[in-house]
Design an enzyme around this catalytic site. Structure first.
Site, mmCIF file in Angstrom:
data_model
loop_
_atom_site.group_PDB
_atom_site.id
_atom_site.type_symbol
_atom_site.label_atom_id
_atom_site.label_comp_id
_atom_site.label_asym_id
_atom_site.label_seq_id
_atom_site.Cartn_x
_atom_site.Cartn_y
_atom_site.Cartn_z
ATOM 1 N N GLY A 261 -9.779 -8.600 -0.572
ATOM 2 C CA GLY A 261 -8.547 -8.767 0.208
ATOM 3 C C GLY A 261 -7.982 -10.170 0.082
ATOM 4 N N GLY B 94 -12.957 -3.708 0.129
ATOM 5 C CA GLY B 94 -14.311 -3.200 0.341
ATOM 6 C C GLY B 94 -14.679 -2.124 -0.661
ATOM 7 N N ARG C 31 0.822 -1.216 0.000
ATOM 8 C CA ARG C 31 0.000 0.000 0.000
ATOM 9 C C ARG C 31 0.861 1.273 0.000
ATOM 10 N NH1 ARG C 31 -4.950 -2.009 3.844
ATOM 11 N NH2 ARG C 31 -6.307 -2.470 2.086
ATOM 12 N N LYS D 63 -19.222 -15.837 1.747
ATOM 13 C CA LYS D 63 -20.661 -15.675 1.975
ATOM 14 C C LYS D 63 -21.404 -14.989 0.838
ATOM 15 C CE LYS D 63 -20.486 -15.397 6.980
ATOM 16 N NZ LYS D 63 -20.620 -14.459 8.099
HETATM 17 P P1 ADP Z 1 -12.382 -11.583 -0.547
HETATM 18 O O1 ADP Z 1 -11.618 -11.068 0.667
HETATM 19 O O2 ADP Z 1 -11.486 -11.843 -1.709
HETATM 20 O O3 ADP Z 1 -13.551 -10.720 -0.869
HETATM 21 P P2 ADP Z 1 -13.921 -13.384 1.082
HETATM 22 O O4 ADP Z 1 -13.460 -12.668 2.306
HETATM 23 O O5 ADP Z 1 -15.335 -13.234 0.685
HETATM 24 O O6 ADP Z 1 -12.979 -13.025 -0.159
HETATM 25 O O7 ADP Z 1 -13.684 -14.953 1.247
HETATM 26 C C1 ADP Z 1 -12.414 -15.506 1.453
HETATM 27 C C2 ADP Z 1 -12.496 -16.701 2.368
HETATM 28 O O8 ADP Z 1 -13.454 -17.632 1.899
HETATM 29 C C3 ADP Z 1 -11.179 -17.431 2.427
HETATM 30 O O9 ADP Z 1 -10.647 -17.337 3.732
HETATM 31 C C4 ADP Z 1 -11.534 -18.866 2.054
HETATM 32 O O10 ADP Z 1 -10.877 -19.838 2.848
HETATM 33 C C5 ADP Z 1 -13.025 -18.899 2.300
HETATM 34 N N1 ADP Z 1 -13.670 -19.966 1.527
HETATM 35 C C6 ADP Z 1 -13.589 -20.193 0.209
HETATM 36 N N2 ADP Z 1 -14.264 -21.318 -0.136
HETATM 37 C C7 ADP Z 1 -14.789 -21.819 0.996
HETATM 38 C C8 ADP Z 1 -15.564 -22.986 1.319
HETATM 39 N N3 ADP Z 1 -15.927 -23.839 0.365
HETATM 40 N N4 ADP Z 1 -15.918 -23.166 2.596
HETATM 41 C C9 ADP Z 1 -15.527 -22.302 3.557
HETATM 42 N N5 ADP Z 1 -14.790 -21.198 3.335
HETATM 43 C C10 ADP Z 1 -14.413 -20.957 2.081
HETATM 44 MG MG MG Z 2 -12.037 -11.211 2.768
#
Ligand code: ADP
Ligand code: MG
Length: 400
Positions: free
Chosen positions: A355, A380, A35, A198
């Site tokens: 992230g 975000g 960053r 989620k």
């Molecule tokens: P980002 O930060 O890229 O937006 P998220 O925070 O939404 O992504 O999700 C990332 C997390 O989702 C990771 O820690 C990963 O381990 C988890 N994840 C991915 N697939 C699954 C799964 N099938 N079951 C549980 N957790 C999962």
């Molecule tokens: Mg995340």
């Protein structure tokens, strides 16, 4: 279009700069300087234009009180080394010591001061007008280059813009123009790959990208809420029960809009997050309607990978947010890794945000990222932009 720093008269002016220097620091040592590095072009430009520079940022979540381990002092030291010139640090955000330090800035010699973590004052997050006014009174011009926080209306990101001519630094300008351009004028076929944990956190983004993309690919933990909406057995997989109806609605909406919605055909499973189920030393793969009752879906399977790679192979615009599986565990990294490699090989206009997605990307490749591919520094912030929301820290940089 944003007011760009290049339109500002900067010579001899005092410029209040807001960066996102929310970097991981352990025992005073900066563990990841991405960053800060991404902000250097703006700082160097301001130096070349002969401006006096006040640097502000937040760091962590100190909740309005002074937390010594979240001081910005290590960032000031880092900048001093990186820029090879003196960088002052004041352990206050506003007040007489700060005014004195700003008054003491000397062009060409000693023209940078870093202030303390803005979130040490609770008036930062409440966007208190008096606090914003006091900060703004230090300077002639405001420059925002804190893309990671443009979705938050805080005193140092948005409040100060009410009192000063305000401009976007190079990072904010680049992030905003690349993301909004890809959304406004995508070259089709356009695909969106949305994974992560989620559905609830990504629902607005899925809805908005459905308006833009021809194909939406679902990955990660949210797969199972969609499978449950299709009455499939998901065993112990992650699921958001309150979101099942929403997932059904999204399936219906996609069909009505003629958007292809891809839900992975097969799944790599484990007993739980820590206990894999192996088959020939790899994670066992089952069809998406054959997940055993006592198993958890942790990554997409090989058929799903193949299908998604083929779709990526014909896409002209790609949005990707959220890992395909629990990539932190090598056994469940394959889906995320294959998709990352396919996107890098494809090298068409691509926006990567989130992230954990960027963390996964950096884990998978250390090669330079091709120039068509934009990797956002703001998880975000990029997600809210992709959700079609106006961001306060961006709106305040548009001409009034
Ligand atoms: P980002 O930060 O890229 O937006 P998220 O925070 O939404 O992504 O999700 C990332 C997390 O989702 C990771 O820690 C990963 O381990 C988890 N994840 C991915 N697939 C699954 C799964 N099938 N079951 C549980 N957790 C999962
Ligand atoms: Mg995340």
């Amino acid at each position: 279009m944003l007011n760009s720093i290049e339109q500002a008269e900067l010579g001899s002016k005092v410029v209040l700069c807001r960066f996102d220097f929310n970097v991981p620091i352990v025992d005073g040592e900066i563990m990841d300087d991405t960053r800060i590095r991404r902000a250097l072009p703006t700082i160097e430009y301001l130096l070349n234009q002969n401006a006096k520079i006040i640097i502000t940022s937040h760091l962590g979540r100190p909740k309005g009180i002074v937390v010594p381990s979240l001081s910005l002092r290590p960032v000031a030291l880092y900048l001093e080394n990186k820029l090879d010139q003196p960088v002052n640090f004041v352990d206050k955000i506003v007040g007489s010591e700060v005014r004195k330090a700003v008054g003491g800035l000397r062009l060409g010699l000693d023209n940078i001061v870093v202030l303390e973590n803005t979130r040490f004052d609770k008036r930062e997050k409440s966007n208190d007008p008096e606090f914003a006014k006091e900060l703004a009174a230090l300077a002639d011009i405001f420059v925002s280059d804190a893309f990671g926080t443009v979705h938050r209306a805080h005193a140092s990101t948005v409040g100060v813009a009410n009192y000063l001519p305000s401009f976007a630094g190079f990072l904010v300008n680049d992030e905003y123009s690349r993301i909004s351009e890809a959304m406004k004028n995508p070259v089709n076929p356009t695909i969106a790959i949305i994974g992560g944990s989620k559905v609830s956190t990504k629902l607005d983004m899925i809805n908005n990208l459905m308006e833009i993309a021809d194909t939406i690919i679902i990955g990660g933990g949210m797969i199972f809420t969609f499978l449950m909406a299709q009455d499939k057995e998901i065993g112990k997989s992650l699921v958001e029960l309150p979101m099942i109806d929403t997932a059904s609605d999204l399936i219906v909406k996609a069909e009505a809009m003629g958007v292809r919605l891809i839900i992975p055909k097969d799944i790599r499973i484990g007993k739980d997050l820590r206990t894999p189920i192996l088959e020939e030393r790899e994670a066992k793969i089952v069809n998406n309607d054959k997940i055993p009752l006592d198993a958890m879906g942790l990554d997409i399977g090989k058929d799903a990978e193949k299908e998604i790679i083929e779709i990526i192979g014909t896409a002209k615009t790609i949005f990707w947010n959220g890992p395909m599986g629990v990539f932190e565990n090598e056994l469940y990294r394959s889906g995320t890794e294959k998709i990352t490699r396919a996107i890098l090989n494809r090298n068409v206009t691509t926006i990567i945000g989130g992230g954990d997605s960027v963390y996964a990307l950096n884990m998978i490749t250390s090669e330079p990222i091709p120039s068509n591919i934009h990797v956002s520094t703001g998880g975000g912030a990029s997600m809210e932009l992709l959700s079609g929301i106006d961001l306060p820290g961006i709106e305040c940089l548009k001409s009034k």
